[in-house]
Design a protein around this motif. Structure first.
Motif, PDB file in Angstrom:
ATOM      1  N   LEU A 208       0.849  -1.150   0.055  1.00 11.57           N
ATOM      2  CA  LEU A 208      -0.019  -0.095   0.158  1.00 11.57           C
ATOM      3  C   LEU A 208       0.865   1.167  -0.020  1.00 11.57           C
ATOM      4  CD1 LEU A 208      -3.075   0.466   0.068  1.00 11.57           C
ATOM      5  CD2 LEU A 208      -2.681   0.828   2.573  1.00 11.57           C
ATOM      6  N   TYR A 209       0.556   2.158  -0.944  1.00 14.73           N
ATOM      7  CA  TYR A 209       1.553   3.428  -1.083  1.00 14.73           C
ATOM      8  C   TYR A 209       0.762   4.469  -0.326  1.00 14.73           C
ATOM      9  CZ  TYR A 209       3.444   0.274  -4.306  1.00 14.73           C
ATOM     10  OH  TYR A 209       4.229  -0.506  -5.216  1.00 14.73           O
ATOM     11  N   VAL A 210       1.527   5.207   0.561  1.00 17.49           N
ATOM     12  CA  VAL A 210       1.272   5.975   1.519  1.00 17.49           C
ATOM     13  C   VAL A 210       1.686   7.288   1.212  1.00 17.49           C
ATOM     14  CG1 VAL A 210       0.059   4.561   3.324  1.00 17.49           C
ATOM     15  CG2 VAL A 210       2.607   5.338   3.359  1.00 17.49           C
ATOM     16  N   ARG A 211       0.970   8.552   1.260  1.00 23.23           N
ATOM     17  CA  ARG A 211       1.516   9.756   0.951  1.00 23.23           C
ATOM     18  C   ARG A 211       1.252  10.971   2.074  1.00 23.23           C
ATOM     19  NH1 ARG A 211      -1.433  12.561  -3.823  1.00 23.23           N
ATOM     20  NH2 ARG A 211      -2.721  12.824  -2.110  1.00 23.23           N
ATOM     21  N   VAL A 212       2.032  11.763   2.414  1.00 28.19           N
ATOM     22  CA  VAL A 212       1.818  12.981   3.140  1.00 28.19           C
ATOM     23  C   VAL A 212       1.832  14.267   2.272  1.00 28.19           C
ATOM     24  CG1 VAL A 212       4.103  13.396   4.160  1.00 28.19           C
ATOM     25  CG2 VAL A 212       2.201  14.407   5.207  1.00 28.19           C
ATOM     26  N   ARG A 213       0.983  15.202   2.251  1.00 31.31           N
ATOM     27  CA  ARG A 213       0.973  16.417   1.647  1.00 31.31           C
ATOM     28  C   ARG A 213       1.143  17.728   2.442  1.00 31.31           C
ATOM     29  NH1 ARG A 213      -2.466  16.982  -3.621  1.00 31.31           N
ATOM     30  NH2 ARG A 213      -0.618  15.826  -4.467  1.00 31.31           N
ATOM     31  N   VAL A 214       2.189  18.359   2.551  1.00 37.18           N
ATOM     32  CA  VAL A 214       2.505  19.328   3.375  1.00 37.18           C
ATOM     33  C   VAL A 214       2.235  20.610   2.618  1.00 37.18           C
ATOM     34  CG1 VAL A 214       4.246  20.295   4.975  1.00 37.18           C
ATOM     35  CG2 VAL A 214       4.246  17.763   4.257  1.00 37.18           C
ATOM     36  N   PHE A 215       1.575  21.489   3.454  1.00 33.76           N
ATOM     37  CA  PHE A 215       0.910  22.728   2.806  1.00 33.76           C
ATOM     38  C   PHE A 215       1.847  23.795   3.777  1.00 33.76           C
ATOM     39  CE2 PHE A 215      -2.203  19.920   1.813  1.00 33.76           C
ATOM     40  CZ  PHE A 215      -2.853  20.104   0.485  1.00 33.76           C
ATOM     41  N   ASP A 216       1.896  24.954   3.199  1.00 37.30           N
ATOM     42  CA  ASP A 216       2.317  26.240   4.019  1.00 37.30           C
ATOM     43  C   ASP A 216       0.924  27.019   3.991  1.00 37.30           C
ATOM     44  OD1 ASP A 216       2.100  27.745   1.329  1.00 37.30           O
ATOM     45  OD2 ASP A 216       4.264  28.144   1.531  1.00 37.30           O
ATOM     46  N   ILE A 217       0.889  28.158   4.628  1.00 31.50           N
ATOM     47  CA  ILE A 217      -0.232  28.804   4.656  1.00 31.50           C
ATOM     48  C   ILE A 217      -0.468  29.567   3.396  1.00 31.50           C
ATOM     49  CG2 ILE A 217       0.600  31.129   5.438  1.00 31.50           C
ATOM     50  CD1 ILE A 217      -1.425  31.443   7.756  1.00 31.50           C
ATOM     51  N   LEU A 218       0.363  29.604   2.542  1.00 35.76           N
ATOM     52  CA  LEU A 218      -0.040  30.166   1.214  1.00 35.76           C
ATOM     53  C   LEU A 218      -0.414  29.292   0.003  1.00 35.76           C
ATOM     54  CD1 LEU A 218       2.856  33.024   0.824  1.00 35.76           C
ATOM     55  CD2 LEU A 218       0.359  33.267   1.635  1.00 35.76           C
ATOM     56  N   ASP A 219      -0.566  27.982   0.563  1.00 38.93           N
ATOM     57  CA  ASP A 219      -1.057  27.070  -0.258  1.00 38.93           C
ATOM     58  C   ASP A 219       0.096  26.197  -1.051  1.00 38.93           C
ATOM     59  OD1 ASP A 219      -3.346  26.582   0.697  1.00 38.93           O
ATOM     60  OD2 ASP A 219      -4.543  27.908  -0.558  1.00 38.93           O
ATOM     61  N   ALA A 220       1.164  26.529  -0.923  1.00 38.03           N
ATOM     62  CA  ALA A 220       2.198  25.984  -1.633  1.00 38.03           C
ATOM     63  C   ALA A 220       2.355  24.478  -0.884  1.00 38.03           C
ATOM     64  CB  ALA A 220       3.691  26.455  -1.426  1.00 38.03           C
ATOM     65  N   SER A 221       2.593  23.520  -1.606  1.00 36.71           N
ATOM     66  CA  SER A 221       2.729  22.031  -1.117  1.00 36.71           C
ATOM     67  C   SER A 221       3.860  21.211  -1.665  1.00 36.71           C
ATOM     68  CB  SER A 221       1.296  21.484  -1.241  1.00 36.71           C
ATOM     69  OG  SER A 221       1.082  21.106  -2.743  1.00 36.71           O
ATOM     70  N   VAL A 222       4.178  20.155  -1.041  1.00 34.57           N
ATOM     71  CA  VAL A 222       5.016  19.212  -1.382  1.00 34.57           C
ATOM     72  C   VAL A 222       4.592  17.858  -0.907  1.00 34.57           C
ATOM     73  CG1 VAL A 222       6.518  19.668   0.377  1.00 34.57           C
ATOM     74  CG2 VAL A 222       7.385  18.744  -1.541  1.00 34.57           C
ATOM     75  N   ASP A 223       5.183  16.791  -1.446  1.00 37.81           N
ATOM     76  CA  ASP A 223       4.565  15.439  -1.090  1.00 37.81           C
ATOM     77  C   ASP A 223       5.840  14.481  -0.693  1.00 37.81           C
ATOM     78  OD1 ASP A 223       2.176  16.075  -1.798  1.00 37.81           O
ATOM     79  OD2 ASP A 223       2.066  15.132  -3.812  1.00 37.81           O
ATOM     80  N   ALA A 224       5.332  13.599   0.325  1.00 37.34           N
ATOM     81  CA  ALA A 224       6.566  12.929   0.614  1.00 37.34           C
ATOM     82  C   ALA A 224       5.898  11.314   0.599  1.00 37.34           C
ATOM     83  CB  ALA A 224       7.192  12.773   1.750  1.00 37.34           C
ATOM     84  N   TYR A 225       6.664  10.348   0.384  1.00 38.41           N
ATOM     85  CA  TYR A 225       5.974   8.915   0.088  1.00 38.41           C
ATOM     86  C   TYR A 225       6.588   7.928   1.044  1.00 38.41           C
ATOM     87  CZ  TYR A 225       4.275  11.503  -4.237  1.00 38.41           C
ATOM     88  OH  TYR A 225       3.460  12.378  -4.834  1.00 38.41           O
ATOM     89  N   GLU A 226       5.909   6.804   1.411  1.00 40.36           N
ATOM     90  CA  GLU A 226       6.232   5.431   1.826  1.00 40.36           C
ATOM     91  C   GLU A 226       5.562   4.407   1.339  1.00 40.36           C
ATOM     92  OE1 GLU A 226       8.273   4.308   3.844  1.00 40.36           O
ATOM     93  OE2 GLU A 226       9.607   5.921   4.477  1.00 40.36           O
ATOM     94  N   SER A 227       5.844   3.207   1.476  1.00 40.20           N
ATOM     95  CA  SER A 227       5.196   1.985   1.174  1.00 40.20           C
ATOM     96  C   SER A 227       5.127   1.060   2.342  1.00 40.20           C
ATOM     97  CB  SER A 227       5.633   1.384  -0.128  1.00 40.20           C
ATOM     98  OG  SER A 227       7.055   0.744   0.078  1.00 40.20           O
ATOM     99  N   ILE A 228       4.094   0.389   2.691  1.00 38.68           N
ATOM    100  CA  ILE A 228       3.873  -0.470   3.670  1.00 38.68           C
ATOM    101  C   ILE A 228       3.253  -1.665   3.153  1.00 38.68           C
ATOM    102  CG2 ILE A 228       3.697   1.392   5.684  1.00 38.68           C
ATOM    103  CD1 ILE A 228       0.780   1.064   5.534  1.00 38.68           C
TER     104      ILE A 228
END
Length: 269
Positions: A208-228
């Motif tokens: 299962l591929y899991v993701r976090v999406r991190v936002f700043d207050i201006l809505d810029a975002s970046v993703d990081a991934y893991e698999s379990i």
């Protein structure tokens, strides 16, 4: 400007004031959005020129010489100003740049120049800065192996940095054959625990591929991934599935994330 204190100390501040001729055009500029934008967003600057006596030409420029406005603009960067038909003529001239035209974490000075055929001229400038997504931190999911609807999995994002706080975090997952399902919508809390994960695809070793999406207050975002690895549990009969569904919906307290999570999991059973 001179300032004197009671103990005879003295300081001076010098200010240069440029007085434009009465026939020089007047220019005002504003940004349709904020003065700090995400580089992935479209930029629109609105210029308004008030002039009289003669026509002329207005043109946009930018401080970064590596940018060719004519190549990235979605609007005209230069045009003729018609000869006024009244005592004063007001003309609008916008500059629109396509998304991703500007580099992140950069500052640009945009200027609107106006020159009349009478040689009277003026220029106005506006400074635009670009945002950048949060700087990478860590993302972990524990444990790395478990069973669907049985094992609690703990999602955690930490050591992320951004000047435009507070940051917020959303979590999701996908199998090898699906798109990402949002497990929890963005909140300022950077961790999350759930035992409602579906199993991965058997043909992909139950990954299962899991993701976090991190936002700043201006809505810029970046993703990081893991698999379990999430294996299938014991099959449920109809009664057990109905009980699981009703209990999980009740535990969600009406929150859309919780309901979505339950529905997504049930469809895999």
């Amino acid at each position: 400007i001179a300032q004197h204190s009671t103990d005879l100390r003295r300081s001076e501040i010098f200010v240069t004031v440029t007085v434009k001729p009465a026939l020089a055009p007047s220019i005002s500029l504003k940004s349709e959005s904020q003065l700090i934008i995400n580089p992935t967003a479209k930029l629109k600057l609105i210029g308004q020129i008030e002039y009289s006596g003669a026509g002329g030409r207005a043109s946009w420029s930018v401080s970064d010489q590596s940018l060719r406005l004519a190549d990235i603009a979605l609007s005209d960067t230069s045009r003729v100003l018609d000869t006024p038909t009244s005592a004063k003529q007001v003309s609008s001239m916008s500059l629109v740049l396509a998304p991703s035209s500007l580099a992140p974490e950069s500052t640009y000075v945009f200027s609107l120049h106006t020159v009349l055929t009478t040689n009277y001229s003026n220029v106005a400038s506006i400074t635009i800065s670009t945002n950048a997504p949060p700087r990478p931190g860590q993302f972990s999911v524990t444990p790395q192996n478990g069973t669907m609807l049985v094992t609690p999995f703990f999602f955690s994002a930490y050591d992320w940095e951004d000047n435009d706080r507070p940051m917020s975090f959303s979590f999701g997952y996908r199998t090898s054959s699906d798109s990402y399902t949002v497990q929890r919508s963005r909140l300022e809390v950077s961790y999350f625990e759930t035992d409602n994960l579906p199993s991965g695809d058997e043909g992909d070793e139950f990954k299962l591929y899991v993701r976090v999406r991190v936002f700043d207050i201006l809505d810029a975002s970046v993703d990081a991934y893991e698999s379990i690895r999430v294996e299938e549990g014991n099959s449920m009969n109809v009664s057990e599935m109905q009980n699981y569904f009703s209990t999980s919906i009740s535990d969600s307290n009406g929150y859309s994330d919780g309901i979505t999570e339950v529905v997504s999991t049930v469809t895999t059973l």
